[in-house]
Design an enzyme around this catalytic site. Structure first.
Site, mmCIF file in Angstrom:
data_model
loop_
_atom_site.group_PDB
_atom_site.id
_atom_site.type_symbol
_atom_site.label_atom_id
_atom_site.label_comp_id
_atom_site.label_asym_id
_atom_site.label_seq_id
_atom_site.Cartn_x
_atom_site.Cartn_y
_atom_site.Cartn_z
ATOM 1 C CG HIS A 59 13.338 47.296 14.599
ATOM 2 N ND1 HIS A 59 12.045 47.753 14.694
ATOM 3 C CD2 HIS A 59 13.791 47.745 13.406
ATOM 4 C CE1 HIS A 59 11.726 48.440 13.605
ATOM 5 N NE2 HIS A 59 12.791 48.456 12.809
ATOM 6 N NE ARG A 63 19.510 50.573 5.471
ATOM 7 C CZ ARG A 63 18.305 51.009 5.807
ATOM 8 N NH1 ARG A 63 17.232 50.294 5.510
ATOM 9 N NH2 ARG A 63 18.167 52.149 6.440
ATOM 10 C CG ASN A 93 13.518 47.877 5.082
ATOM 11 O OD1 ASN A 93 14.333 47.216 5.733
ATOM 12 N ND2 ASN A 93 13.318 49.179 5.296
ATOM 13 C CG HIS A 231 9.494 52.096 15.086
ATOM 14 N ND1 HIS A 231 8.178 52.319 14.777
ATOM 15 C CD2 HIS A 231 10.065 51.575 13.973
ATOM 16 C CE1 HIS A 231 7.962 51.944 13.527
ATOM 17 N NE2 HIS A 231 9.098 51.487 13.015
ATOM 18 C CG ASP A 304 14.032 51.532 13.278
ATOM 19 O OD1 ASP A 304 14.382 50.751 12.370
ATOM 20 O OD2 ASP A 304 13.096 52.348 13.145
HETATM 21 O O1 DOR Z 1 13.562 55.774 10.060
HETATM 22 C C1 DOR Z 1 13.312 54.699 9.567
HETATM 23 N N1 DOR Z 1 14.197 54.074 8.758
HETATM 24 N N2 DOR Z 1 12.129 54.139 9.794
HETATM 25 C C2 DOR Z 1 11.718 53.037 9.154
HETATM 26 O O2 DOR Z 1 10.633 52.590 9.400
HETATM 27 C C3 DOR Z 1 12.575 52.414 8.125
HETATM 28 C C4 DOR Z 1 13.985 52.727 8.351
HETATM 29 C C5 DOR Z 1 14.844 52.402 7.152
HETATM 30 O O3 DOR Z 1 14.723 51.298 6.613
HETATM 31 O O4 DOR Z 1 15.657 53.244 6.773
HETATM 32 ZN ZN ZN Z 2 9.602 50.914 11.113
HETATM 33 ZN ZN ZN Z 3 12.952 49.688 11.216
#
Ligand code: DOR
Ligand code: ZN
Ligand code: ZN
Length: 426
Positions: A59, A63, A93, A231, A304
């Site tokens: 995870h 970017r 994302n 998470h 994350d």
């Molecule tokens: O803190 C976070 N940042 N949580 C998320 O779910 C997305 C992530 C991000 O893409 O910056």
């Molecule tokens: Zn998330």
């Molecule tokens: Zn994430």
């Protein structure tokens, strides 16, 4: 030369640690044992060091495409191998969202060009991560996607989530669920509790996470499919997952170093580097996360890794972006806080950071074994150092851990038998 030997290290195996050599030939582990003959191989002296199966982070946020000013595949891969990771899975994302085979294919080919760690894209569950229309799951899988997730956003519509889980299971693809009830979050920025009141910041109830964890468990139980919870940050979520596993629900779960090292006491500093989603919680949650890791409720540790530009953090707390740049600190924070404190053995740490992610997603690696892929991480566990974001290779310097003393420095990261990172000051 395509032959090297890691000489005299302590090998972290599933059953425990043992001294030995690892012979690497043509990208594979050719032999593991005592005094393996070098036979013309390049010798890497790893005496005094620990040899782990290559760490896998299932995870991360890289970017690219679209937000290269925060991170790109090259900088993220460099940061990953420095953090000891041989394989990483990146969330969709991006801009455009990774919801189709073309974006998946782009990430795969760009990562190969960069040539550091293995990068496995995660496709979106829904088109544009908008939570309405399912993305082209089969086509993304063919292009190299290893799972699906709308991470960063929840799939609020339970019918859509149900369809996604059913459809994904036909492809043997796993849904990774970002559990957050958006209506309950309602613009909150930190955990709802004493510290949110003290700081005058809008709180996010634990219920926002737990309701969605419960929903996804119920869907998986009803459908007989798998589900993976991203998470995990609350005591209640750990308990829901523990109970579901006991009933035989096919649920797996991850947590991140910040959820077992920090409480929301950190947010009263108003340092936006403590702003993360889900938010830092309280001491009883931290204790529950550690217990969940110990008793197997929480299968794996992920970062994350959510790099952001300084300008997105150097603003008032309410306006700052959510996320922590975590890929270069994960191993040391995990080793220091979980192994040195007696919660996990080294073998179980390797399981959380390599074995379990490999098994959950069906990836190569995850274990040191003869004939297996030579994805290997070598660490110096005796080395104490102070985390400083200025040293990060990631473009994202957004960490709340600058100034934190930790043990465990990555010395070599080896991918398919090639040394992709080394930090050897002898
Ligand atoms: O803190 C976070 N940042 N949580 C998320 O779910 C997305 C992530 C991000 O893409 O910056
Ligand atoms: Zn998330
Ligand atoms: Zn994430």
């Amino acid at each position: 030369m395509n032959k090297r030997i890691l000489r005299g290290g302590t090998l972290v195996m599933p059953q425990g640690c043992k001294k030995g050599d690892v012979l690497i030939e043509n990208g594979k582990i050719a032999a593991i044992g005592d005094a393996v003959a070098a036979d013309g191989a390049e010798v890497i002296d790893v005496s005094g060091l620990h040899v782990f199966p290559g760490l896998i982070d299932m995870h991360v946020h890289l970017r690219e495409p679209g937000f290269e000013y925060k991170e790109d595949i090259a900088s993220g891969s460099a940061a990953a191998v420095r953090g000891g990771f041989t394989q990483i899975c990146c969330m969709p994302n991006t801009d455009p969202v990774c919801d189709n085979a073309a974006v998946v294919g782009y990430i795969v080919s760009r990562a190969k060009e960069v040539g550091l760690c293995k990068v496995r894209p995660i496709g979106a569950i829904t088109a544009g991560e908008e939570g309405q229309q399912l993305a082209e799951i089969g086509k993304m899988q063919k292009a190299g996607a290893v799972a699906i997730s709308d991470d960063g956003k929840p799939v609020m519509n339970s019918r859509v989530m149900r369809l996604a889980m059913e459809y994904a299971s036909d492809f043997n693809m796993l849904c990774l669920s970002h559990c957050e009830d958006k209506n309950l979050v309602d613009g909150g920025v930190v955990n709802e509790g004493y510290n949110s009141t003290l700081a005058g910041l809008k709180g996010i109830s634990r219920a926002a996470e737990e309701i969605m964890v419960a929903r996804d468990i119920i869907l998986a139980e009803t459908l007989g499919t798998r589900i993976h919870i991203c998470h995990v940050s609350t005591k209640g979520a750990v308990q829901l997952i523990r109970e579901a596993k006991a009933r035989g629900v096919r649920v797996t779960a991850e947590t991140c170093p910040h959820y077992f090292t920090l409480t929301d006491d950190a947010v009263v500093s108003f340092d936006a580097n403590t702003k993360v989603n889900p938010p830092l919680r309280e001491a009883e949650d931290v204790a529950a996360i550690k217990q969940g890791l110990k008793d197997g409720t929480l299968d794996c540790i992920v970062t994350d890794h959510a790099p952001h530009h300084a300008d997105e953090k150097n603003v008032e707390y309410n306006l700052a972006a959510f996320g922590i740049s975590g890929i270069e600190t994960s191993f040391a924070l995990s080793y220091t806080n979980l192994v040195k404190s007696g919660i996990l053995t080294l073998s179980r740490l390797a399981e959380k950071m390599s074995g379990a992610p490999a098994r959950i997603l069906g990836l190569s690696g995850g274990e040191l074994k003869e004939g297996g892929v030579a994805d290997i991480t070598v660490a110096d566990l005796s080395k104490e150092y102070t985390i400083d974001s200025k040293d990060f290779l990631s473009k994202g310097k957004n960490t709340p851990f600058t100034g934190t003393k930790v043990f465990g420095k990555i010395q070599y990261t080896i991918v398919d038998g090639q040394v992709k990172f080394s930090d050897v000051i002898k």
